[in-house]
Design a protein around this motif. Structure first.
Motif, mmCIF file in Angstrom:
data_model
loop_
_atom_site.group_PDB
_atom_site.id
_atom_site.type_symbol
_atom_site.label_atom_id
_atom_site.label_comp_id
_atom_site.label_asym_id
_atom_site.label_seq_id
_atom_site.Cartn_x
_atom_site.Cartn_y
_atom_site.Cartn_z
ATOM 1 N N ASN A 48 0.844 -1.193 0.000
ATOM 2 C CA ASN A 48 0.000 0.000 0.000
ATOM 3 C C ASN A 48 0.878 1.243 0.000
ATOM 4 O O ASN A 48 1.777 1.377 0.837
ATOM 5 C CB ASN A 48 -0.890 -0.014 1.252
ATOM 6 N N PRO A 49 0.651 2.199 -0.926
ATOM 7 C CA PRO A 49 1.461 3.419 -0.960
ATOM 8 C C PRO A 49 1.457 4.180 0.360
ATOM 9 O O PRO A 49 2.391 4.934 0.641
ATOM 10 C CB PRO A 49 0.796 4.243 -2.070
ATOM 11 N N VAL A 54 -15.731 8.824 -1.512
ATOM 12 C CA VAL A 54 -14.736 9.197 -0.500
ATOM 13 C C VAL A 54 -13.832 8.004 -0.242
ATOM 14 O O VAL A 54 -14.305 6.865 -0.170
ATOM 15 C CB VAL A 54 -15.402 9.643 0.823
ATOM 16 N N GLY A 55 -12.531 8.253 -0.097
ATOM 17 C CA GLY A 55 -11.570 7.200 0.210
ATOM 18 C C GLY A 55 -11.003 7.349 1.617
ATOM 19 O O GLY A 55 -11.553 8.077 2.451
ATOM 20 N N PRO A 84 -0.600 9.840 -2.363
ATOM 21 C CA PRO A 84 -0.334 10.894 -3.355
ATOM 22 C C PRO A 84 -1.258 10.876 -4.561
ATOM 23 O O PRO A 84 -1.642 11.933 -5.077
ATOM 24 C CB PRO A 84 1.123 10.618 -3.750
ATOM 25 N N ALA A 85 -1.635 9.678 -5.033
ATOM 26 C CA ALA A 85 -2.477 9.586 -6.222
ATOM 27 C C ALA A 85 -3.862 10.189 -6.010
ATOM 28 O O ALA A 85 -4.536 10.554 -6.984
ATOM 29 C CB ALA A 85 -2.618 8.128 -6.658
ATOM 30 N N PRO A 101 -12.232 13.253 -10.960
ATOM 31 C CA PRO A 101 -11.891 14.427 -10.142
ATOM 32 C C PRO A 101 -11.008 14.038 -8.956
ATOM 33 O O PRO A 101 -10.951 12.857 -8.594
ATOM 34 C CB PRO A 101 -13.268 14.915 -9.677
ATOM 35 N N PRO A 102 -10.330 15.024 -8.346
ATOM 36 C CA PRO A 102 -9.515 14.730 -7.172
ATOM 37 C C PRO A 102 -10.354 14.063 -6.081
ATOM 38 O O PRO A 102 -11.519 14.412 -5.869
ATOM 39 C CB PRO A 102 -9.006 16.111 -6.730
#
Length: 353
Positions: free
Chosen positions: A93-94, A293-294, A299-300, A306-307
């Motif tokens: 996981n990043p 929503v996350g 960073p990604a 959309p962001p």
């Protein structure tokens, strides 16, 4: 230099200088030299400066191996990154990679080396490091099935191994765990979706004790729905671990169930980003049709289109705290415990037009 003082003599020849040479030239004992070069506060600043200047003149370097042998410590910490199970791939996981720089910097600040190793949960990692004197303590990072490695954590405790892990902070966890407030983060994220007028909100992520952090996030999601008198439809929850492949699979499964939904609370950013792509392929607009929503703020997330609105876990602060907590354990000091805050970061993926 004051009158009457002898100027330090520089050794000539091939012999490697020792701390005893420095002690003779500085007019102090050899243990004082050792303490000074370790940065011990028991040595005055003036004496330390004189010793360091002589050491520099002699091109003296500390023999770390001999010093560690005398102290019974390796001055090394081991960071074990556990990979999520996925055939033929190594998935990290990043979010955990974001911790790495902070952990390395924190180790360097206190004169520790860091050994980094990728692990499978099923490996015998619990016996490979401190027991073999490769490291003084372990930092454990990674998402995996908690039921698979709980026994190994219990073994670490029974053996007296010094370790700290990043995970769900609950009273029944073996050993020392540092984590973020997953429940509060998901609660805030789901409240945000409700405030956007969303009434049929799905949850993508495991919702069992096998993945305690995700379970905490599911509880936050569920509590926000109850608070708003909204139904928690079991058909709107699809299990997934933290990977884009799993996020894609979960989103397709959600669509295949044919249930109406207008919001998604994803248990991680990787799941959320994959779900957004699946929704776009299905002709559903984010956020016009579905708000997403996350969780993690990798960073990604800010570069998505959309962001992605997400819940920030401060990876830098987490890395520093993990090192500080582990060193306290090694030194036998009172435990450093913490539940880091989780902060909602609102971006375009959730704002209803």
């Amino acid at each position: 230099m004051q009158q009457g003082e002898e100027e330090p003599r520089v050794l000539v020849g091939q012999r490697k200088p020792t701390s005893f040479d420095i002690a003779q030239l500085a007019g102090v004992s050899q243990p004082t030299v050792s303490r000074a070069l370790r940065g011990s506060p028991s040595v005055s600043a003036a004496t330390r400066a004189r010793i360091e200047a002589i050491a520099k003149t002699l091109n003296y370097t500390v023999d770390r191996a001999a010093s560690n042998l005398r102290s019974g410590q390796t001055r090394t910490l081991a960071l074990l990154l556990f990979r999520d199970p996925s055939p033929g791939r190594t998935l990290i996981n990043p979010f955990f990679l974001g911790m790495l720089g902070s952990i390395m910097e924190s180790c360097a600040e206190v004169g520790y080396d860091l050994l980094v190793s990728f692990q499978n949960v099923e490996n015998n990692w619990q016996a490979d490091y401190e027991d073999s004197h490769r490291a003084d303590g372990l930092i454990l990072l990674g998402y995996g099935d908690y039921a698979d490695y709980r026994e190994q954590l219990d073994q670490l405790v029974a053996r007296g191994t010094h370790f700290v892990r990043w995970g769900s902070v609950t009273p029944d966890q073996p050993g020392l765990t540092i984590g973020c407030d997953n429940h509060a983060g998901a609660l805030a994220a789901t409240r945000h979706l409700v405030a956007q007028g969303r009434r049929r909100i799905a949850f993508l992520g495991d919702a069992t004790d096998h993945y305690p952090e995700f379970h905490d996030r599911y509880r936050g999601y569920r509590d926000a729905l109850a608070e708003a008198d909204l139904p928690c439809d079991p058909a709107l929850q699809v299990g997934a671990i933290s990977s884009e492949e799993e996020g894609e699979r979960a989103a397709r499964a959600l669509l295949a169930r044919g249930r109406t939904f207008d919001g998604i609370m994803a248990a991680s950013d990787l799941i959320a980003l994959a779900a957004m792509r699946v929704l776009a392929e299905a002709g559903m607009r984010v956020p016009a049709d579905v708000s997403v929503v996350g969780f993690d703020d990798i960073p990604a997330a800010s570069f998505a289109h959309p962001p992605l609105t997400t819940v920030l876990q401060d990876a830098s602060a987490a890395g520093r705290l993990l090192v500080r907590a582990l060193l306290a354990e090694i030194a036998g000091k009172p435990r450093v415990t913490a539940l880091l805050p989780a902060t909602l970061v609102v971006r375009g993926s959730s704002i209803r037009p």
